[in-house]
Design an enzyme around this catalytic site. Structure first.
Site, PDB file in Angstrom:
ATOM      1  N   PRO A   1      44.651 106.576  55.401  1.00 53.13           N
ATOM      2  CA  PRO A   1      43.261 105.094  54.736  1.00 53.13           C
ATOM      3  C   PRO A   1      44.448 105.175  53.695  1.00 53.13           C
ATOM      4  O   PRO A   1      44.469 103.838  52.823  1.00 53.13           O
ATOM      5  CB  PRO A   1      42.818 105.768  53.651  1.00 53.13           C
ATOM      6  CG  PRO A   1      42.841 107.344  55.224  1.00 53.13           C
ATOM      7  CD  PRO A   1      43.907 107.082  55.435  1.00 53.13           C
TER       8      PRO A   1
ATOM      9  N   TYR B   1      33.812  97.824  58.362  1.00 51.61           N
ATOM     10  CA  TYR B   1      34.944  97.726  58.859  1.00 51.61           C
ATOM     11  C   TYR B   1      35.600  96.640  57.356  1.00 51.61           C
ATOM     12  O   TYR B   1      35.436  95.313  58.166  1.00 51.61           O
ATOM     13  CB  TYR B   1      35.211  97.669  60.399  1.00 51.61           C
ATOM     14  CG  TYR B   1      34.265  98.996  60.851  1.00 51.61           C
ATOM     15  CD1 TYR B   1      34.708 100.010  61.085  1.00 51.61           C
ATOM     16  CD2 TYR B   1      32.545  98.879  60.624  1.00 51.61           C
ATOM     17  CE1 TYR B   1      34.111 101.177  61.289  1.00 51.61           C
ATOM     18  CE2 TYR B   1      32.632  99.419  61.721  1.00 51.61           C
ATOM     19  CZ  TYR B   1      32.954 101.027  61.654  1.00 51.61           C
ATOM     20  OH  TYR B   1      32.029 102.206  62.296  1.00 51.61           O
TER      21      TYR B   1
ATOM     22  N   GLU C   1      60.146  85.274  58.691  1.00 52.21           N
ATOM     23  CA  GLU C   1      60.660  85.911  57.803  1.00 52.21           C
ATOM     24  C   GLU C   1      62.317  86.371  57.644  1.00 52.21           C
ATOM     25  O   GLU C   1      62.691  85.565  56.521  1.00 52.21           O
ATOM     26  CB  GLU C   1      60.176  87.031  57.575  1.00 52.21           C
ATOM     27  CG  GLU C   1      58.545  87.553  57.403  1.00 52.21           C
ATOM     28  CD  GLU C   1      57.912  88.494  56.700  1.00 52.21           C
ATOM     29  OE1 GLU C   1      58.679  88.277  55.375  1.00 52.21           O
ATOM     30  OE2 GLU C   1      58.011  89.367  56.431  1.00 52.21           O
TER      31      GLU C   1
ATOM     32  N   GLY D   1      57.601  92.400  57.599  1.00 50.48           N
ATOM     33  CA  GLY D   1      56.222  92.604  58.166  1.00 50.48           C
ATOM     34  C   GLY D   1      55.319  91.409  57.907  1.00 50.48           C
ATOM     35  O   GLY D   1      55.135  91.097  56.828  1.00 50.48           O
TER      36      GLY D   1
ATOM     37  N   GLU E   1      64.590  87.675  48.687  1.00 51.88           N
ATOM     38  CA  GLU E   1      65.512  88.193  48.899  1.00 51.88           C
ATOM     39  C   GLU E   1      65.605  89.492  49.815  1.00 51.88           C
ATOM     40  O   GLU E   1      64.701  90.240  49.811  1.00 51.88           O
ATOM     41  CB  GLU E   1      66.242  89.230  47.428  1.00 51.88           C
ATOM     42  CG  GLU E   1      67.675  89.493  47.343  1.00 51.88           C
ATOM     43  CD  GLU E   1      67.873  90.492  45.427  1.00 51.88           C
ATOM     44  OE1 GLU E   1      68.352  90.879  46.192  1.00 51.88           O
ATOM     45  OE2 GLU E   1      66.852  89.550  44.972  1.00 51.88           O
TER      46      GLU E   1
ATOM     47  N   GLU F   1      57.185  87.181  63.393  1.00 52.73           N
ATOM     48  CA  GLU F   1      57.556  87.489  61.713  1.00 52.73           C
ATOM     49  C   GLU F   1      59.057  88.298  61.273  1.00 52.73           C
ATOM     50  O   GLU F   1      59.929  86.988  61.079  1.00 52.73           O
ATOM     51  CB  GLU F   1      57.354  89.162  61.342  1.00 52.73           C
ATOM     52  CG  GLU F   1      56.078  89.085  61.500  1.00 52.73           C
ATOM     53  CD  GLU F   1      55.451  89.014  60.043  1.00 52.73           C
ATOM     54  OE1 GLU F   1      55.738  88.337  59.286  1.00 52.73           O
ATOM     55  OE2 GLU F   1      54.036  88.331  60.423  1.00 52.73           O
TER      56      GLU F   1
END
Lengths: 222, 222
Positions: free
Chosen positions: B81, B6, B64, B44, B113, B60
């Site tokens: 997926p 996984y 950010e 994100g 940006e 975040e």
DNA sequence: CCAAAAGTGTTAGTGATACACCCATGT
DNA sequence: ACATGGGTGTATCACTAACACTTTTGG
């Protein structure tokens, strides 16, 4: 891109609803091992590397419970760091609706103990599954108001009394028979059939089928 | 409990909305590298081992974008997926509302940006982010109908015309001024202040504040 | 003929919609 | 005085809510 400091498991869990005996039921599995041994939990399992989240939910329902559902919708993702004492598990929860006559006798059960429990009389639940069930019920109630998802809980042919009872059971409140029928007919979502159902020493009830053409409405159903 | 077969990454992405210049804006970041180099994406990043999903979204936004939001709600989890060509990424998406006067000049930008884009004139978006934005807008529109989340987009004091314009912008339809005011007053969700705002050669508009006591309603707001 | 659930309409009230003019201000 | 957006009320329509009796059947 992966990294050893991240050990997270992505799972899907499924809240499977049906209507039986004029009651809203949810399917639970008794846990055989710790943590939460002997407590009840909703079915679920790990997401495989190459399957979508929804496919994982369908697979778990098929493998664990041997049920093919009529309706499946993503509910919410639960990811508190401590929700599973064994490690970090991000659980994408779906809820599913199935007609009680689509339930087969659960052959794939792997000797696990399954049971339909009334949503209104729940046993002790493992993990944060009580919170999950509460949220699922809330979502189902909302959705009943402006969609026709509730029809997925009924058999193909149903009486208007069964339809009304379904709404009353889930919403946990009484509805007026005449107003309810007026509303259903005005929404134009049922077709009468030529059949009727006898159920005792009284007038037989007409059977209807659901017109699938509409799924959501601008005005409220109930 | 973990397993080498996984390899999944759990990320949070955030759709950050504000109202500016009578338009609904969303914050996007221009990608500097492949995949989707030069295209725009919503902010994100990866969820840390010991933080909740919501805390990751807040972090975040803070790291950010240098924004502390007024409203943050989980939207949906995207997990196809192939949605990220680099590997399996499960993205728990939140949407956030911020008043345009709570936006600081984005110091933490790391030379990236950033730009506010109109939701109604979007550039080419990376990954499945177009689908995410469409869904976020749909959710915001729904929520406007029966909650007061929209108030989070306004400044503390606002005029009724600003309030109405906010609804009109997001719903992308005109509302009747008299009926709108009647409805807002009947819901008892605003307090008049003694202030008013001058904005040109005309009668000044009264300023109101929001009564936070109600968040959802049984009847519709708009 | 009795018991039991099925089936059926009307009225009153409440909320939604449509619509047009006067008000306060700066220039 | 005029241009501009702020602010206000009424009448119609549609939908919701409340309410009770007749019908059909089996026993």
């Amino acid at each position: 891109m992966s990294d050893e400091k991240y050990k997270m498991i992505v799972a899907v869990d499924i809240v499977l609803f049906t209507i039986k005996e004029n009651d809203l039921k949810v399917l639970l599995i008794k846990r055989l091992h710790d943590p939460f041994k002997e407590m009840w939990a909703i079915p679920g399992g790990r997401v495989e590397q190459n399957e979508s989240l929804k496919a994982a939910a369908e697979r778990e329902l098929s493998e664990e419970v041997n049920v093919k559902v009529d309706y499946l919708e993503q509910l919410y993702t639960f990811g508190e760091p401590q929700r599973d004492p064994r490690g970090r598990v991000i659980s994408v929860v779906y809820y599913a609706l199935v007609s009680s006559d689509n339930i087969k006798p659960m052959a794939g059960s792997d000797a696990k103990e399954f049971r339909w429990h009334s949503m209104f009389k729940l046993p002790k639940l493992a993990f944060d599954h009580k919170e999950i069930l509460d949220y699922a019920l809330q979502r189902l109630r909302y959705k009943l108001g402006y969609t026709t998802v509730g029809f997925e809980l009924l058999q193909e042919k149903f009486t208007l009394t069964e339809l009304q009872k379904m709404y009353e059971t889930i919403l946990d409140k009484q509805l007026d028979k005449r107003n309810f029928r007026k509303k259903i007919f005005s929404l134009d979502i049922v077709n009468p059939t030529l059949d009727s159902r006898m159920e005792g020493p009284h007038r037989p009830a007409k059977l209807y089928t659901f017109k699938k053409k509409y799924l959501t409405f601008s005005s409220d159903i109930v």
